[in-house]
Every structure is written in structure tokens, then in C-alpha cells.
Design a protein around this motif. Sequence first.
Motif, mmCIF file in Angstrom:
data_model
loop_
_atom_site.group_PDB
_atom_site.id
_atom_site.type_symbol
_atom_site.label_atom_id
_atom_site.label_comp_id
_atom_site.label_asym_id
_atom_site.label_seq_id
_atom_site.Cartn_x
_atom_site.Cartn_y
_atom_site.Cartn_z
ATOM 1 N N THR A 49 0.849 -1.186 0.000
ATOM 2 C CA THR A 49 0.000 0.000 0.000
ATOM 3 C C THR A 49 0.885 1.237 0.000
ATOM 4 O O THR A 49 1.895 1.276 0.706
ATOM 5 N N LEU A 50 0.503 2.208 -0.788
ATOM 6 C CA LEU A 50 1.161 3.504 -0.712
ATOM 7 C C LEU A 50 0.248 4.455 0.036
ATOM 8 O O LEU A 50 -0.922 4.606 -0.332
ATOM 9 N N VAL A 51 0.770 5.055 1.080
ATOM 10 C CA VAL A 51 0.004 6.052 1.822
ATOM 11 C C VAL A 51 0.533 7.424 1.405
ATOM 12 O O VAL A 51 1.663 7.802 1.733
ATOM 13 N N ASP A 52 -0.285 8.122 0.637
ATOM 14 C CA ASP A 52 0.125 9.415 0.090
ATOM 15 C C ASP A 52 -0.057 10.484 1.169
ATOM 16 O O ASP A 52 -1.177 10.765 1.605
ATOM 17 N N ILE A 53 1.047 11.042 1.618
ATOM 18 C CA ILE A 53 0.975 12.049 2.691
ATOM 19 C C ILE A 53 1.245 13.456 2.165
ATOM 20 O O ILE A 53 1.349 14.407 2.936
ATOM 21 N N SER A 54 1.330 13.580 0.838
ATOM 22 C CA SER A 54 1.771 14.871 0.297
ATOM 23 C C SER A 54 0.720 15.969 0.444
ATOM 24 O O SER A 54 1.026 17.132 0.262
ATOM 25 N N ARG A 55 -0.530 15.574 0.766
ATOM 26 C CA ARG A 55 -1.559 16.618 0.874
ATOM 27 C C ARG A 55 -1.947 16.927 2.318
ATOM 28 O O ARG A 55 -2.963 17.571 2.570
ATOM 29 N N ILE A 56 -1.159 16.458 3.254
ATOM 30 C CA ILE A 56 -1.460 16.755 4.661
ATOM 31 C C ILE A 56 -0.950 18.167 4.973
ATOM 32 O O ILE A 56 0.251 18.431 4.921
ATOM 33 N N ASP A 57 -1.890 19.068 5.269
ATOM 34 C CA ASP A 57 -1.529 20.485 5.434
ATOM 35 C C ASP A 57 -0.431 20.699 6.465
ATOM 36 O O ASP A 57 0.490 21.479 6.263
ATOM 37 N N GLU A 58 -0.577 19.983 7.577
ATOM 38 C CA GLU A 58 0.367 20.154 8.669
ATOM 39 C C GLU A 58 1.817 19.905 8.219
ATOM 40 O O GLU A 58 2.756 20.481 8.752
ATOM 41 N N LEU A 59 1.965 19.040 7.225
ATOM 42 C CA LEU A 59 3.309 18.687 6.771
ATOM 43 C C LEU A 59 3.829 19.651 5.711
ATOM 44 O O LEU A 59 4.936 19.489 5.213
ATOM 45 N N ARG A 60 2.998 20.622 5.347
ATOM 46 C CA ARG A 60 3.413 21.524 4.278
ATOM 47 C C ARG A 60 3.777 22.906 4.807
ATOM 48 O O ARG A 60 4.017 23.820 4.047
ATOM 49 N N ARG A 61 3.795 23.028 6.160
ATOM 50 C CA ARG A 61 4.126 24.325 6.750
ATOM 51 C C ARG A 61 5.603 24.631 6.573
ATOM 52 O O ARG A 61 6.442 23.741 6.644
ATOM 53 N N PHE A 62 5.879 25.871 6.391
ATOM 54 C CA PHE A 62 7.254 26.285 6.116
ATOM 55 C C PHE A 62 7.418 27.667 6.731
ATOM 56 O O PHE A 62 6.808 28.626 6.269
ATOM 57 N N GLU A 63 8.184 27.742 7.805
ATOM 58 C CA GLU A 63 8.312 29.034 8.502
ATOM 59 C C GLU A 63 9.776 29.341 8.760
ATOM 60 O O GLU A 63 10.551 28.462 9.127
ATOM 61 N N VAL A 64 10.096 30.610 8.590
ATOM 62 C CA VAL A 64 11.412 31.065 9.027
ATOM 63 C C VAL A 64 11.170 31.865 10.305
ATOM 64 O O VAL A 64 10.659 32.981 10.272
ATOM 65 N N ARG A 65 11.475 31.250 11.449
ATOM 66 C CA ARG A 65 11.286 31.914 12.745
ATOM 67 C C ARG A 65 12.583 32.631 13.108
ATOM 68 O O ARG A 65 13.619 32.399 12.493
ATOM 69 N N PRO A 66 12.527 33.447 14.168
ATOM 70 C CA PRO A 66 13.751 34.174 14.535
ATOM 71 C C PRO A 66 14.934 33.243 14.807
ATOM 72 O O PRO A 66 16.059 33.523 14.415
ATOM 73 N N ASP A 67 14.673 32.118 15.448
ATOM 74 C CA ASP A 67 15.795 31.268 15.864
ATOM 75 C C ASP A 67 15.951 30.005 15.023
ATOM 76 O O ASP A 67 16.942 29.300 15.160
ATOM 77 N N ARG A 68 14.975 29.728 14.181
ATOM 78 C CA ARG A 68 15.069 28.472 13.442
ATOM 79 C C ARG A 68 14.194 28.478 12.195
ATOM 80 O O ARG A 68 13.231 29.234 12.119
ATOM 81 N N VAL A 69 14.536 27.595 11.292
ATOM 82 C CA VAL A 69 13.684 27.356 10.128
ATOM 83 C C VAL A 69 12.929 26.065 10.393
ATOM 84 O O VAL A 69 13.533 25.067 10.808
ATOM 85 N N VAL A 70 11.639 26.099 10.185
ATOM 86 C CA VAL A 70 10.828 24.896 10.364
ATOM 87 C C VAL A 70 10.287 24.502 8.991
ATOM 88 O O VAL A 70 9.533 25.244 8.370
ATOM 89 N N ILE A 71 10.721 23.346 8.539
ATOM 90 C CA ILE A 71 10.328 22.905 7.194
ATOM 91 C C ILE A 71 9.475 21.659 7.320
ATOM 92 O O ILE A 71 9.947 20.598 7.760
ATOM 93 N N GLY A 72 8.215 21.790 6.977
ATOM 94 C CA GLY A 72 7.342 20.621 6.960
ATOM 95 C C GLY A 72 7.903 19.586 6.008
ATOM 96 O O GLY A 72 8.493 19.931 4.979
#
Lengths: 284, 174, 786
Positions: A49-72
Motif C-alpha cells: 500500500t502507498l500512503v500518500d501524505i503529500s496533501r497533509i496540510d500540517e506537513l506543508r508548513r514552512f516558517e522562518v522563525r527568529p531562531d530556526r527554520v521549520v520545514i514541513g
Amino acid sequence: MIPSAFRYRRAQTVAEALDLLRQEPEAKLLAGGQSLLPLMKLRLARPGTLVDISRIDELRRFEVRPDRVVIGAMVRYHQVLANAELRARLPLLPQAVAVIADPQVRHRGTVGGSAAHADPASDLAAVFLAADAEFVLQGPQGERRVQARDWFLGPMMSNLQPDELLCRIEIPLAWPPHQAYLKFPHPASGYALAGVAALVSRAPDGSVEDVKVAVTGAGQLPFAAQGVTAALKGQTLSRQLMREAAERGAADGTYADDGPYSAAYRQNLARVMIERALAKASES
Amino acid sequence: MADERVALQLVINGRLVRGDVEPRTLLAYYLRDELGLTGTHVGCDTSQCGACTVLLDGLAVKSCTVLAVQADGCRVTTVEGLASGGHLHPVQRAFQEEHGLQCGFCTPGAMMLAAWLVEQEPHADERAIREALDGLICRCTGYENIVRAIQRAQALSEASEEPGLQRAEGGRGR
Amino acid sequence: MSQAVLGARVQRKEDARLVRGRGRYTDDIRLPGMLYAGVVRSPYAHARIRAIDTRALEKLDGVVRVYTGQDLKGRLGSIPTAWIPPDSDLKTVEHPALAYDKVRYVGDGVALVVATSRGVLEDALEAIRVDYEPLPAVYDQLAAMKQGAPQLHQDAPQNVALHWRAGTDTEDAFRRADVVVRRTFRQQRLIPNPMEPRCAVAQYDEATGELTVWATTQNPHIHRFLMANILGMPEHKLRVVAQDVGGGFGSKIACYPDEVLVGYAARDLRAPVKWTETRSEHFLVTTHGRDHVDEVELAGTKDGRILAVRVRAYANLGAYLSTAGPGVPTILFGLIVNGAYDIEAASSEVYGIFTNTTPVDAYRGAGRPEATYLIERMIDSYAREIGMDPVEVRRRNLVKKDQFPYTNPFGLTYDSGDYHQTLDLALKTLDYDALRQEQAALRQQGKYLGIGFSTYVEMCGLGPSQVAGAVGFQGGLWESALVRVHPTGKVTVFTGASPHGQGEETTFAQIVADRLGVPLDDIEVVHGDTDRISMGWGTYGSRTTAVGGGALALAADRVVAKAKRLAAHMLEVPEAAVEFEQGRFYPEGDRRRGVSLQEVTLQAYLAWNLPSDLEPGLEASAFYDPTNFTYPFGTHVAVVSVDAETGEVRLLRYLAVDDCGPVINPMIVEGQVHGGVVQGIGQALFEGARYDQDGQLLTASFLDYAMPKARSLPRLETLHTVTPSPHNPLGVKGVGETGTIASTPAVVNAVMDALSPLGITDLPMPLSPPVVWEAIQAARQSGGVS
């Protein structure tokens, strides 16, 4: 070439993906598919089985915060390239992403997919190691965090467990923009024969406050070239010194003969590319 | 398991298409075998050659390395959808004028990659064009005239009012 | 019209469909009820087949039929070679379409599976179990000739397939020489890789008993000729069609097992069957190119005069003899090893060897790149030996303008040329002296810049047929053309050539437009269909324009001649007093009166009032057999830099000065040069098949086999001189292979020139970074730095 038959499930949430991973026989997560689908076409991978996770919003977040980059985990390469703030704060990352494969792959491939695939010649591996990335996973037992140095366990083997999902990658913004990623690509595959990520911070007097270098492709596994740090910390940079540091840094890797590329050649390439990456980073 | 089929709906060259496929169906074969859009070619099986390149939501991708089900809900533009209203896309004109093709087999992929590049980086210099062509293997042209064609397409696009790609996608460009 | 169309940068007619994605490639064909075929292939280089177990297929829905080698034994003829060089003792061994007892290379077919879909087919191919008894294998030709080496075929002791010699006595010249240079060159094995994989679709018509095979071929009539025999069916009931073909480079000349199997299955199952090669299969089963070991000796004087050259070549032919396989390393190689140079004595001796590898056949240039490489590399080696500029050595030895027609030591007659002119033009364009000064300055800084030359000549335009017979080619080398003017004046042209990317739908239309004075848009060129074209020999050996174009010119002239008779009748003047210009016939000296070709054509078809001895209709055919090969030539120059730390070679500049006679379409000619040059660069720097000790191909995909990519190439500069060939009606010489022939030695010479301060004299191709780096390390360690 067509993959062997499988079931396809599209997950909408992380929880759903984890459930499917548990329930479905021989399930595998599908992100951008740029590494997995070629393996499946050659039938070197045959998930049930392939579980397609590419459309999970939570995993697509991309933020550049003051102290770190958070890449979904499902952020695609081209999205990394498009982020102007990232270019200013962590230029190393877009520099590396820009030389991954080709434009078509960069439109599909994801940062998390690459990390999970753990190809020993992956460009991002050097970035993760040099910049002390942290991998945030979700599993049946909840969240787990893994440091980059503990991530690459072997060729094509990451610290990710079969019932876990890589949610995001966090990279501390701890370095000034004296950063460089340089790559010597394999003439056919385009993978790194040697890819070097270098981060340099200078003290007010111009001496090296700190430096970190990691190498991908050349050795059997991506590695942090700690010899470089040892050789350069507190020193004033010079051509000669960088050369020596590169020599020591390259010695941190384990090399093997691979077709026309002998272990000696690979180590030499690591040394040359470390030296050039150091020069480029310190000049930037 | 082999007989499981998955429904999908996508907009191909501006037209809504509904269907169902075996999950393992690659987008390239869905286009070629199911829809008869044989302009998209398959030149390798390791995702290297780029002959199968199409636009997925405006971005160049290798359709041999995308499952049809992954394209569900997306817009797909193939070489057949590059021209619009009887007018060739600037890239098509440029490939013709600069002799950017010989056997024509990699050409649809080359043009789709070029269409994306001209839209995305209208001022890419020769170096950048050659680097973007990492995603293409051409055995006929030595790439020389492909590079020239892309440069000409840049000029043609700049000279025309409408950006080519948006026109090709029926005005729904990104 | 005529001035405008011949020699003009006319846009290609074929592009109208190709840029719209409306090309018609073989794999685009979908027929109702079409089945998909695939071949189970040996994973062993050499093995005995013990058993084939197909039981697992019973569980798979959609498997229609499986044929094994045993099933087909006796039902299909052996796949033959079509080139039997005389006095070569060629061993024409059996090549079954499916192996039934022994497999002889990785990829050798053992079973054919037919299924209802691509997916099921691949499941089935995987599910079949074959029990093999592995045998010792040999992949290298020198190893294969040794005592005790594994034997591939009973009838070929020591694996020697052929032994062939040509040339003059060279002993005397070698005795007189001041200098003798000896080198051994390895021409690595190359994999053609046209971007379209091979494909065949076959359909059998029960009503007529006709079998149609659409196939990716460069020569449909040769395929029909051979396949009719293999399939055991009458030639007139077999139709072979090449639609758009996505490149060939020689690899689509051969008659392969796969196409035959598809035809067989379609006839047997009474259903259309398609087989499409995967790229992985292409690497394993489509013919490879080159693969020589060449031992070369050159005898010369101290002052740069070459006295003799002799060659002993060991050519790897692979596991079986491919269609043109035996001819490539003999006739197409051994007769021209003196290159473009006036050398009084030369000889070649060639061994063709069977090994447990993919069969070897023509690959762009076919034999001539191998010959050119060795002489061009020897020129540079000799120049270095006597301390002379390689350009000066070339200048002193190139055949001079006043020596044409020049007969070389092998009896070939070079038609026409001004070799020095291309050299001078190249030097002037480059500013050679300045470049040498720059090189010297960079050397002072420890940087490695190199300049490499190749002053080549090629024999091409393959024909005439008398020569074909003399050299053992089992076919003719003439070409056919039919020019049909329709009642409305539109024209259809039928050619026996079979272009597959070279653009002859356009250049041939230009030739006819020029001769008939009709617009280009009114001309359609038809090729590639044995039902529409009476006979033809196809496209290879840069013969299409010289021979196919020659036929076309003759046929068009015949149309004009007939139309002229009718025009005279219509104008009521004697035929001798009729002039034809730009599509109109006039009475001599009277431009006020006149009839167009279109008007004459209509009358030819209406036939209401024809001269009594004139038949109705307006068409003419020609079967043109040239009197000789053509010999294009030129000077190519590569400028490279070498990164001594990584071993990477960078091409800084590439200049091609070619002379292929009058140019029909400069745009297309440039395109041919570009593509050819880059394929040759590929051999010099990137490409090379590698096998392991067990005969497994290690470079079996684009992930391992490095094709030239855009980023590794400089802008290509092209220039031309024009020396017509006296041997065909158009004076043209062929340009499809010149680039590939010329560029490989130019690049390698440049790299050796760059590395000369290190004392490095020769390195094996491809000159990949590790090869160059390791040589530099070794040279430095041995103190070779000068």
C-alpha cells in the motif's frame, strides 16, 4: 516499466497516516515519489500500500522563525528555492536545493522525502549535518526528536522507524550567512560524488570563531568533517590553512572503491571540494 | 489488489477529465494509453531523460515519475495543449525557427521544460538555461540549438503581450 | 525560385507535426484488441538453459501466451548477418530469435510473453522462472582469443569470427624510417541510446494473409527482405513501415530477434501485438558500437613525413553477428586508416571476436571514427616524438588539392578536396598563435590548457552496388526515387531512403522544388513504407542525400524531360527550342508565351491532345547507383582546460570546419554537425560501457552511463568550405557522421596536449575525472613534471 500493483490511500492528517501505516500490509509512505517511484518501476521496491501524505496540510508548513527554520516534511524543493527570507538567513539550504537533480525533480521532490530516503549521496544530508538539523517524528508513542548526527544510520537507512512519520525538520539559525554548498556531480546520475556544506563564523578580528563542514556523496555515509573545525577554530584563514583543514576534514570520511571512482579519488574529491567550499563560504 | 481502481478528476489541456485507474498507472501512460495524448513520450525508466515532461499545475514534472492518482485534482498541460487558438506557443515557434529538434522524440519534453523556464525565469542566461537542461537528454542536437531556441523563445515571449504559458493554460496560470 | 530554395535555411516541414506533439512514433500506435509482448531475458552472460517454469502465470489474469526458444525452434530461421567480408573466413553462426539451449549474453531472449496490458506483461515477465546452469563467460576480446577461454560457438574456434587483411607491404617503409611510433588504443564500447527506444507493432490480416510490421527501423526494406526469410513468408505479403523514428545512430539498422518475434506472435495469435523496448532493455540488447583494441605503428622521417602506418585491430563483435556487424571493423575501418594523409604504404589486419556481450554493430560513424581516432592520435604522438607542432605535421602530410582524385594505399579513390583550406580557416578563426601564447602563459601559472586538432576525411554516401558486392555487403547500395506530379500540379516524392530525424522531408523537397520550380509547400516526401515505395536501402552511412538525393534529382529531371515534350507540343515549337525556368516552359528567347508545369501536367493527365508517342500521366522514377563513395573532410579543433585537482576536463571552445560539398539547407547541416560533434565528445569524455568479470553490464542505465549534457558543453562554432563531389548529380557529400568522426580525437588530442608538461602521452577513453586525476598523480609521483 510499471510498478507491481499496490493499494493507494491518501491521508488527510498525520493521525490518519499513522493509522494507515499500522493497518495496511507492507505500507509505505509516498511523499514526492521522486526516489520511491523509480525504485518501484524497476521493482526494487514493491509496497503493498502507498500512503500518500503529500496533501497533509500540517506537513506543508514552512516558517522562518527568529531562531530556526521549520520545514514541513512535504515542502517541495522548489518552495525552498522560492523563499526569499531563507535565502538571507540560511543561504546554505537553497544553495544545496538548487543543485538537487533537475528542475522537474525539484518540483516534485520533498525535503522530508529526501531525509527519509537517506541516500548517502543526497545533497541535503550535508546541509542537515553541517547545520545541526533536528528531525521531528510522530509515531504510535507520540513525538520523537532526532539530531542530524543520529539520523543517517546507513546507506538508505535513516533513524525513522517503519511505524513513524517524519513531520518536519528544524534547522537552527545559528550561523552568519558565510555559507556555501558546493557539489561535484556524478556525470550520469547527477548525484554528488562529493557535496560539501560549509558554515563559517568570524570573530571581530577576522579569525574563525567557529566553522562546520559536512560532506555527502564521497564517503560511504554523509559525515561531519570535524577535522576542519579542529584545524580552523580560532585561526586566521589562509589558503594554506584551508588546504590543511580540508585534508584533515576529508580524513574523517570512510571511503570505498566504486567502479571508476577509487577510494583515493573520492577522498581527494572530498578534500578539494571542502577547500573550495571553505573559500567560497568565507568570501561570501 | 491488482484490480483496485481509483477515481480521479483532472483538467488536461483546459478540459475536465474524469476517469478511474489502477493505482500503479503512471501519469505518462495514463496520458498516452488512456487519453491518446501520445505527444508525451517515454524515453527511459530511471527518471533521467525528461522526454515525458508535462506541466503539473504549471510546473514541469516528469510524468513517468508521477502516478496518475497523484495528479488528481491538478491541471496538466501536455505538448498538445501548448498551442492555443491555432497559435503556436513561443517555445514551439522558437524550436522550429532555431532547429531545436531533429528526431523530435525528446522535443515535447524539451519544450515543456522550456515553456516552464521561459515563464519562470524569462531572463535566464545561457549558463542557467544549460543548467535547467539537466532535466533533459537529447541525442540529436548536441543541445546547441535547444539553447538557442530557448533564448529565442525568451525574446518572442517578451515581445508578445500575453505570457505564453498562461495563454496555453486557458488563463489559469499561477 | 531555384536560387531561393536550394541552399536556403528553410524551416523543416516535419516540424509542423513534431512541435505539436503530433508525430507518429511506433509506440503511439494503438490497434483494437492489441496485445503487449515482452521478452524474458537471461541474467547470465553465458549459461545453459535447464528448464523454464511458467506455472506462476496461471494465477495471472491477462496472460495470453508464452513462447519459449524450444517452442520456436525450427519455426523461425536464424537471425542472419548481412555483411560477409570476402577472404575473412567469417563464421556465420546460428542466432536463434529465442535461445533454446544456451544463452550467450546478458539480455539474450529465452521466452516471449504476450499479455493484455503493459502492467500484466511486466508481472508475467517477473513471474517466469528459468533454471540456468551458469557457464564461464568472457567479455573482453583479447581474453576471448586466449587458449582455454570460454567458447561461445562450436563453429568458431578460439572465438575468432573473422580474420581480414588489406593494404600494401609496409616493411620497406618501416626499414627506412627515422622514427617509429607504436601505440595501443582502446576504442571503448558505446551504447547508442537514441531517445526513442525500439518498438514494433505487428498486425496480421487473415483475409489477405498479409502481415504488417510497424517498426523503428532505419531501413524498412532491408528488414522486410530479412524478416520474410526468417518468418518463412513471401516478401510481398510482408509490409514493414517506419513512421516517425526517434533517432537511430546505427542502432536501428539491424534486424533484431524482437521485431521478428512480434511478427510471429501476431500471425500466430491472429491479434495485433506490440513490443516496446524499455531503456533498461535498450542498454542490454540493442546493438552497441566500437569496442576495438587497435595496435598501431607509424613510420616517419625526422622532418615530419609519414612513410607508413599499419594497424592490427581486435574488434569485439559480441555474442552473435549483427546485420552489419562484420563489415564495420573491416571495410568501414580497415580501408581508411591512413586518414586524410598521403601515405605511401599502409596495412590493416582485423580480428573479429565473439564474446559474451551484446552484439556490436554500426554506431554513428561506424568504423570510420575508429580509423580516424587512431591516425589522428598517431599524428599527435609522432609530432611530439619529433618535436614538431602537430599542425605542421598535418600540413606536410595532408593530401594536396592537386592530388585529387587521390587513391589511397587500400585502393579507395578520394573524390575531391582542399584539406589545407579547412586547416587554414580553422587556424585563422582560432588565432592559433595567440592561443599557443596563452597556453604558455597559463603553464607558467601551473594551469593546463590544451589545443587538439583532427583533420579528418570520411568515406560515406555508401554506394555503388558493385563495390557493395566486392566488399561482401549482402545488398545493393543504390537508391530509388519516384516523383509523381498530380493533375493539379502538387507533387508526391517517394524515396527509398528512410530518414529518422535528419530532416530529408525538407531537404528532399528542396531538391525537387529546385528541379521542378514548384513551391515547397506543394511537395510531400513519403518514406519508410514498403507498400508505398518499391525498394530502397535506407538511411545510414551518410548516404541519404548523396545517393537518395541523387536518385531524386534524376527522377525529377526525367519528369521535366517528359513535361518538356508535351510543352513543346502545346507551344507548337520543336522540343529543342523549349526552355524551362522556374516552373515554366517557354519558346526559346520568347518570355511572353509560356506554359507552367502545372498546366502541362493537367494536359498530361487529360491526355486529350498528346504527341502520338507520349504516354499520359506525369511521373518518373530513378534507381540511382553512384559511381563512388563521397569523401567529406574538414578540420576540427577543441580547446580544453584540465582541473588538475579533480581531473575534470572542461571544453572551452569547439570549432568545426567541414566540407560536405554544396549545402542544401545550412540550418540542417549545422544541426547534423552539432549533434555529431557532441556524440564524439561523449566518447572522448563521458561514455563507455563497462562489464564486470561475469559479463554483467555495469553501465546499464542513464544513472551509470553518462550521456553528454547541456551543462558540459561549450557553444559550438561551425564553418564550411565547399568542394563538390564529382560523383553525384548534386555534388553533395554527406554530413551525418562527420562530427562524430572528427571530434573524439580532437578532444583527446587537446587533453593530451594540456597534460603534455606532465609527460602523459595517452589515456584510455572516456577521459573521466578519475582517469585524468589518477594519471596526473602517477605522473607527479614518477617525477614526470617538466
